[in-house]
Design a protein around this motif. Structure first.
Motif, short mmCIF file in Angstrom:
data_model
loop_
_atom_site.label_atom_id
_atom_site.label_comp_id
_atom_site.label_asym_id
_atom_site.label_seq_id
_atom_site.Cartn_x
_atom_site.Cartn_y
_atom_site.Cartn_z
N SER A 99 0.82 -1.21 0.00
CA SER A 99 0.00 0.00 0.00
C SER A 99 0.86 1.26 0.00
CB SER A 99 -0.93 -0.01 1.22
OG SER A 99 -1.81 -1.11 1.18
N CYS A 100 1.93 1.25 0.77
CA CYS A 100 2.80 2.43 0.82
C CYS A 100 3.50 2.65 -0.51
CB CYS A 100 3.82 2.28 1.95
SG CYS A 100 3.12 2.36 3.61
N CYS A 101 3.97 1.57 -1.14
CA CYS A 101 4.63 1.70 -2.44
C CYS A 101 3.65 2.16 -3.51
CB CYS A 101 5.26 0.37 -2.84
SG CYS A 101 6.63 -0.16 -1.78
N ALA A 102 2.44 1.60 -3.49
CA ALA A 102 1.42 2.03 -4.46
C ALA A 102 1.03 3.48 -4.24
CB ALA A 102 0.20 1.12 -4.36
N SER A 103 0.92 3.91 -2.99
CA SER A 103 0.57 5.30 -2.69
C SER A 103 1.66 6.25 -3.16
CB SER A 103 0.33 5.47 -1.20
OG SER A 103 -0.75 4.65 -0.76
N GLY A 105 1.95 -0.83 -13.87
CA GLY A 105 2.20 -0.79 -12.43
C GLY A 105 0.91 -0.75 -11.62
N ASN A 106 -0.08 -0.02 -12.13
CA ASN A 106 -1.38 0.03 -11.46
C ASN A 106 -2.01 -1.35 -11.42
OD1 ASN A 106 -3.79 1.34 -10.38
ND2 ASN A 106 -4.70 0.97 -12.39
N PHE A 107 -1.94 -2.09 -12.53
CA PHE A 107 -2.50 -3.45 -12.58
C PHE A 107 -1.78 -4.38 -11.60
CE2 PHE A 107 -2.12 -7.75 -14.39
CZ PHE A 107 -3.46 -8.11 -14.39
N VAL A 108 -0.46 -4.30 -11.56
CA VAL A 108 0.32 -5.18 -10.68
C VAL A 108 0.03 -4.87 -9.21
CG1 VAL A 108 2.65 -5.80 -9.95
CG2 VAL A 108 2.13 -5.59 -12.37
N PHE A 109 0.00 -3.61 -8.85
CA PHE A 109 -0.24 -3.23 -7.45
C PHE A 109 -1.65 -3.66 -7.01
CE2 PHE A 109 3.31 -0.03 -7.58
CZ PHE A 109 4.01 -0.57 -6.52
N ILE A 110 -2.64 -3.45 -7.86
CA ILE A 110 -4.00 -3.84 -7.49
C ILE A 110 -4.10 -5.34 -7.35
CG2 ILE A 110 -6.39 -3.94 -8.31
CD1 ILE A 110 -6.10 -1.15 -9.36
N VAL A 158 -10.59 6.83 -8.25
CA VAL A 158 -10.32 5.73 -9.18
C VAL A 158 -9.04 6.06 -9.93
CG1 VAL A 158 -11.18 4.33 -11.08
CG2 VAL A 158 -12.78 5.30 -9.42
N SER A 159 -8.14 5.12 -10.00
CA SER A 159 -6.86 5.35 -10.66
C SER A 159 -6.99 5.14 -12.16
CB SER A 159 -5.81 4.39 -10.09
OG SER A 159 -6.20 3.04 -10.32
N TYR A 205 -5.89 5.65 1.38
CA TYR A 205 -7.32 5.37 1.47
C TYR A 205 -7.81 4.63 0.22
CZ TYR A 205 -12.29 6.52 0.85
OH TYR A 205 -13.63 6.46 0.60
N PHE A 206 -7.36 5.07 -0.95
CA PHE A 206 -7.75 4.39 -2.19
C PHE A 206 -7.21 2.96 -2.21
CE2 PHE A 206 -6.09 3.04 -6.34
CZ PHE A 206 -7.29 2.85 -7.02
N CYS A 207 -5.99 2.78 -1.73
CA CYS A 207 -5.40 1.43 -1.73
C CYS A 207 -6.23 0.48 -0.88
CB CYS A 207 -3.96 1.48 -1.23
SG CYS A 207 -2.80 2.23 -2.39
N PHE A 208 -6.64 0.91 0.29
CA PHE A 208 -7.44 0.02 1.13
C PHE A 208 -8.79 -0.27 0.50
CE2 PHE A 208 -10.68 -0.63 4.40
CZ PHE A 208 -10.19 -1.79 5.00
#
Length: 409
Positions: free
Chosen positions: A210-214, A261-266, A245-246, A230-233
């Motif tokens: 979550s921190c890396c994605a944020s 990267g968005n696809f991998v993190f989600i 929404v990203s 908040y979006f990550c959670f």
């Protein structure tokens, strides 16, 4: 619930699974009521202030441009309909080109469902019903398989660390190979990782993701770091409100790399949070078992006191032998006060008759099960019913893999 003294209420005579289910339902309702009270206290004043500001702006706009309030509201309703179809004031990427449709089906099968894109045609809605039915089931299966492999890897790493710790203490020889010494087998036999350590590891991994994605979302999407967390959670837990929404703007710097990267993190975040939720559910179930055990002990204590008061001046007929129990695990049938009543000629109660038949049926089922499996059931602590046996889906995967689910604590 094992209280059978006849003085307990009907809820006390429920079996453990039904009692656990009802207690969990009550706790969830209470949890929802508390959550509703907290959110209402926090968000309601802001909602009222926003509504007052909107009414003031609407009144000023109609007065400045000499418009009727009904005409303006009709225009705003038309914009709301356009917004459902994906039309926004700011320039955003097309919702239903191939990349947009792929993002949409990803939110469908993962059950995130942000809501910023929805089918507007009847054909699209019908296709979504059947497509989501198969896609969601397949994705849940993927999450369960991911959970199984993740728990296996964590258990292997923790067992290696436990083995290294035993070698430092001198319990295991330093030069012995895995599985070669009897002392190593005795020290590591039956060892399983604690669910609390697994939960801690999954919490740390989910927090890191979550921190890396944020850190990626904050400069690219223009959100604050807290909004990104908040979006990550919301996204990783598949809640999917849709307020943030990203990957919705028309163009980004390094657009292809960002979308990948968005696809991998989600994907990683959803898998880890799903695993974390299932491990937390084990902890919740263990807490419920503890509550039921405390309630059961108090109920049985009251029953025993009432039973002693009612029988302390009663003379039992016949030569009643010493009370013994019937062990289903060892198939040893021991005599009890029921046998004494039979020998003395006294009629047994219907309750004793049904209890005797129930034990006999349990013994027969055990023997049939052993015959079908081709081997007798192993004796030990793992065969005890501790409230974690059985299960479906993710719960069945973690049964007998974590310490608190395989050992009667």
């Amino acid at each position: 619930m094992a209280c059978r003294g006849g003085c307990c209420s009907s809820a006390g005579r429920l079996n453990a699974d039904n009692a656990r289910f009802l207690l969990l339902a009550v706790l969830i309702v209470l949890y929802m009521l508390c959550g509703a009270a907290v959110f209402s206290a926090i968000e309601l004043p802001t909602e009222r202030e926003a509504k007052e500001r909107w009414e003031e702006r609407l009144e000023n706009f109609t007065r400045r441009h000499n418009l009727s309030r009904a005409e303006l509201q009709h225009f705003l309703r038309e914009y709301e309909e356009a917004s459902v179809a994906g039309i926004r004031v700011d320039d955003i990427r097309p919702r239903w080109d191939f990349t947009g449709a792929f993002y949409f089906v990803g939110t469908v099968v993962s059950t995130i469902g942000f809501g910023m894109t929805t089918p507007a045609t009847v054909g699209g809605k019908i296709f979504l019903i059947f497509y989501g039915l198969i896609g969601c089931a397949g994705t849940i299966l993927f999450f369960n398989l991911f959970l199984e492999r993740l728990i296996t890897v964590i258990a292997y790493v923790m067992k290696s660390c436990h083995e290294r710790q035993l070698r430092r203490k001198g319990v295991l020889p330093h030069n012995s190979r895995r599985g070669s010494g009897s002392s190593e087998v005795d020290s590591l036999a039956g060892w399983k990782p604690s669910v609390y350590y697994v939960m801690l590891i999954l919490c740390v991994v989910s927090l890191i993701i979550s921190c890396c994605a944020s850190a990626m979302y904050t400069p690219i999407e223009g959100w604050s770091y807290f909004d990104s967390l908040y979006f990550c959670f919301v996204a990783f837990s598949t809640i999917g409100f849709g307020d943030l929404v990203s990957s919705q703007n028309t163009k980004y710097e390094s657009q292809g790399l960002y979308r990948f990267g968005n696809f991998v993190f989600i994907l990683m975040g959803v898998c880890c949070i799903y695993s974390l939720f299932n491990v937390i559910s084990i902890v919740i179930k263990q807490s419920i078992n503890w509550i039921l055990k405390k309630m059961d002990c108090r109920c049985c204590h009251r029953c025993q006191r009432k039973l002693f008061r009612s029988r302390r001046n009663v003379v039992m007929p016949g030569n009643v032998r010493s009370r013994r129990n019937i062990s289903i695990e060892t198939d040893v049938v021991n005599e009890s006060d029921t046998d004494g009543r039979r020998l003395s000629g006294e009629m047994i109660s219907m309750k004793d008759f049904l209890a005797s038949n129930k034990v006999s049926l349990a013994i027969m089922q055990k023997q049939l099960s052993e015959t079908a499996n081709g081997y007798p059931r192993q004796m030990g602590s793992n065969s005890k019913q501790n409230g974690f046996s059985g299960g479906v889906g993710a719960l069945a995967i973690m049964n007998n893999r974590l310490a608190e689910t395989s050992v009667d604590r």
